[in-house]
Design a protein around this motif. Structure first.
Motif, short mmCIF file in Angstrom:
data_model
loop_
_atom_site.label_atom_id
_atom_site.label_comp_id
_atom_site.label_asym_id
_atom_site.label_seq_id
_atom_site.Cartn_x
_atom_site.Cartn_y
_atom_site.Cartn_z
N GLU A 4 -45.45 65.60 -10.22
CA GLU A 4 -44.69 65.90 -9.02
C GLU A 4 -44.18 64.58 -8.44
O GLU A 4 -44.95 63.75 -7.96
CB GLU A 4 -45.53 66.66 -8.00
N TRP A 10 -40.64 68.45 -9.74
CA TRP A 10 -41.56 68.18 -10.86
C TRP A 10 -40.79 67.66 -12.05
O TRP A 10 -39.73 68.18 -12.41
CB TRP A 10 -42.28 69.46 -11.27
N ALA A 48 -47.04 73.60 -12.09
CA ALA A 48 -46.27 73.67 -10.85
C ALA A 48 -46.44 75.02 -10.14
O ALA A 48 -45.92 75.21 -9.04
CB ALA A 48 -44.79 73.42 -11.12
#
Length: 224
Positions: A4, A10, A48
Motif C-alpha cells: 500500500e 496498492w 487489499a
C-alpha cells in the motif's frame, strides 16, 4: 507481493512490471501484469481486501503483453469493462494488429503470440474524459494509444510506461520500447503542463514515487 503506497493505492509487484489497485468511487484495477502474473494479482487483491468480482473499473494505460497479461484469466469473474485509448483499444479487441514497419510494433506482434484476448468489453476513452476521480490524458509515444490518468482528489498519477523510475527520478520511455521517442518527449512535457499536482506517481517499471510525483515529472520535462 502487494504494497500500500498511500491510503487506498496498492502496488502489485509483478514480473518486472507493476499493476495497481486504487480505491476510487469503485475499486479500480490499473493494468494487469504479464500472462504469468495471475497468482500475484489475485494474491494482491486478497491482501487489499478486494475480490475479483468487486472490481468496478479497469484502466489500461496501454496495450503491451506485460500490462494486459492476466485480463483473459480474470475475465470470467469480472463484471467491468476495460477502458483503453484508440489504437491500443483496437489491439486489445483484436480488430487491429501492430505494424511490422515499426520495431515496437514487431515486439508487440511477438508478445501477442503469448497473450489471449480477454472476453471483456473494451470501451474507448477520450482525452480529457473523467473516470471516477481520474482524468485521462492521451500521452502517445511509448504506444500510439498510451494514456495517463491523474486524480487531483486522490493526489495520484497513473503514468504507465510514459516514464519509468530510476534512483528516485523519472526517465522517459526509451527507443527500444517506444514507437516514437519524440512523441514521448512531447507527451511528458504536455502532461507536466496540463495535469493538476499529485504526490503519488504510479509507474509501470521501477518504484512508484510516494511523494513529489508531479514535481518529478516537471523536472524531467524541463530536460526534454
Amino acid at each position: 507481493m502487494a504494497t500500500e503506497i498511500t491510503d487506498g493505492v496498492w502496488r502489485f509487484d509483478c514480473r518486472g512490471v507493476n499493476a495497481y489497485l486504487v480505491s476510487d468511487d469503485v475499486p479500480t484495477l490499473v493494468d494487469a501484469g504479464t500472462p504469468w502474473d495471475e497468482e500475484t494479482i489475485r494474491r494482491g487483491l486478497d491482501e487489499a481486501g478486494v475480490e475479483v468480482p468487486a472490481i468496478g473499473r479497469i484502466l489500461l494505460t496501454h496495450y503491451d503483453l506485460d500490462h494486459v497479461g492476466t485480463l483473459a484469466a480474470l475475465a470470467p469473474e469480472l463484471d467491468a469493462s476495460v477502458r483503453a485509448y484508440g489504437f491500443d483499444a483496437e489491439l486489445l479487441r483484436g480488430t487491429r494488429s501492430p505494424p511490422l514497419r515499426n520495431h515496437k510494433g514487431l515486439i508487440q506482434r511477438l508478445g501477442g503470440l503469448l497473450t489471449d484476448f480477454p472476453d471483456l468489453d473494451v470501451v474507448g476513452v477520450r482525452d480529457g474524459e473523467t473516470l471516477g476521480s481520474f482524468t485521462a490524458y492521451h500521452t502517445p509515444g511509448h504506444t500510439p494509444g498510451h494514456v495517463a490518468y491523474v486524480s487531483e482528489e486522490l493526489g495520484v498519477g497513473l503514468l504507465g510506461d510514459l516514464v519509468s523510475e530510476s534512483d528516485g527520478e523519472l526517465e522517459p520511455s526509451g527507443w527500444l520500447i517506444s514507437y516514437d521517442t519524440d512523441a514521448v518527449a512531447t507527451s511528458v512535457r504536455g502532461l507536466a503542463a496540463r495535469a493538476p499536482p499529485y504526490e503519488v506517481a504510479c509507474v509501470g517499471h521501477g518504484e512508484p514515487l510516494a511523494a513529489g510525483g508531479s514535481e518529478a515529472l516537471r523536472r524531467l520535462a524541463a530536460t526534454l
